[in-house]
Design a protein around this motif. Sequence first.
Motif, short mmCIF file in Angstrom:
data_model
loop_
_atom_site.label_atom_id
_atom_site.label_comp_id
_atom_site.label_asym_id
_atom_site.label_seq_id
_atom_site.Cartn_x
_atom_site.Cartn_y
_atom_site.Cartn_z
N ASN A 34 11.31 -33.67 49.02
CA ASN A 34 10.65 -33.95 50.28
C ASN A 34 10.81 -32.76 51.22
O ASN A 34 11.92 -32.25 51.38
CB ASN A 34 11.29 -35.20 50.89
N GLY A 35 9.74 -32.32 51.83
CA GLY A 35 9.81 -31.23 52.79
C GLY A 35 8.58 -31.21 53.67
O GLY A 35 7.56 -31.82 53.36
N LYS A 36 8.69 -30.52 54.79
CA LYS A 36 7.58 -30.43 55.73
C LYS A 36 7.66 -29.07 56.41
O LYS A 36 8.75 -28.64 56.79
CB LYS A 36 7.70 -31.56 56.75
N PHE A 37 6.52 -28.41 56.55
CA PHE A 37 6.51 -27.11 57.22
C PHE A 37 5.22 -26.90 57.98
O PHE A 37 4.20 -27.50 57.68
CB PHE A 37 6.75 -25.97 56.23
N LYS A 38 5.32 -26.02 58.99
CA LYS A 38 4.16 -25.64 59.78
C LYS A 38 3.82 -24.20 59.44
O LYS A 38 4.68 -23.33 59.48
CB LYS A 38 4.45 -25.78 61.27
N PHE A 39 2.56 -23.97 59.07
CA PHE A 39 2.07 -22.63 58.77
C PHE A 39 1.19 -22.20 59.94
O PHE A 39 0.26 -22.90 60.31
CB PHE A 39 1.25 -22.63 57.48
N SER A 40 1.52 -21.04 60.53
CA SER A 40 0.74 -20.54 61.66
C SER A 40 0.71 -19.02 61.60
O SER A 40 1.76 -18.37 61.70
CB SER A 40 1.37 -21.01 62.97
N ASN A 41 -0.49 -18.47 61.43
CA ASN A 41 -0.69 -17.01 61.42
C ASN A 41 0.30 -16.29 60.50
O ASN A 41 0.98 -15.36 60.90
CB ASN A 41 -0.61 -16.46 62.84
N ASN A 42 0.39 -16.78 59.28
CA ASN A 42 1.22 -16.20 58.22
C ASN A 42 2.73 -16.27 58.51
O ASN A 42 3.50 -15.45 58.04
CB ASN A 42 0.81 -14.77 57.89
N SER A 43 3.14 -17.25 59.30
CA SER A 43 4.57 -17.51 59.48
C SER A 43 4.84 -18.98 59.19
O SER A 43 3.94 -19.82 59.30
CB SER A 43 5.03 -17.11 60.88
N ILE A 44 6.07 -19.27 58.84
CA ILE A 44 6.47 -20.62 58.43
C ILE A 44 7.58 -21.12 59.34
O ILE A 44 8.52 -20.41 59.65
CB ILE A 44 7.01 -20.63 56.98
N GLU A 45 7.45 -22.40 59.74
CA GLU A 45 8.52 -23.10 60.45
C GLU A 45 8.78 -24.39 59.67
O GLU A 45 7.89 -25.24 59.57
CB GLU A 45 8.11 -23.41 61.88
N ASN A 46 9.99 -24.52 59.09
CA ASN A 46 10.33 -25.75 58.40
C ASN A 46 10.64 -26.82 59.44
O ASN A 46 11.26 -26.54 60.46
CB ASN A 46 11.51 -25.53 57.45
N ILE A 47 10.20 -28.03 59.16
CA ILE A 47 10.36 -29.14 60.11
C ILE A 47 11.26 -30.18 59.50
O ILE A 47 11.04 -30.63 58.37
CB ILE A 47 8.98 -29.76 60.44
#
Length: 163
Positions: free
Chosen positions: A148-161
């Motif tokens: 289980n995992g969740k992440f935000k992709f924005s302008n070629n960067s990743i933030e794990n949530i």
Amino acid sequence: MKAMIHNSYYRKHTYLANLLILVALSGCHPCSLLQCESWITATAHIGKNNELIIDIPEKYKNKYIKIQLMSIRKLNGNVIGSNSYWSIGSRAARNIYEKTNDFPIKYGHLSEYMKLDIAPVKITNGTYTIIGAVVFPENSKINSYRLNGKFKFSNNSIENIDK
């Protein structure tokens, strides 16, 4: 044209069958075939060559990790959208005790032990979820975990949530 419609129909039903298998093997409900030992977190990051990498931070506690099923889906708000961005599974003939690791894995990459259920789609800005099932074979015992995992992709960067 008939072949394309049949192929789309087949892929959709194969994916649904794999999800049902995942639920049956999850161990987290009364209809499970295996006991749910635990949940394990999947994370995402951008690799050296700007590729999306999926990993398990706890992988160093175990020698070998095998993907049984893994899917990446884009969220629409807090609801999983209808589009899967990538889905893979383990080949039936795979030796579960083989001394190999499936993680970290590059988005869209398949090892010889995996089969493609849904071809990778270009990741665009948004929030994604990683779901699946993995096993850690140890001696003659197989420990199964829900992935289980969740992440935000924005302008070629990743933030794990955190869920």
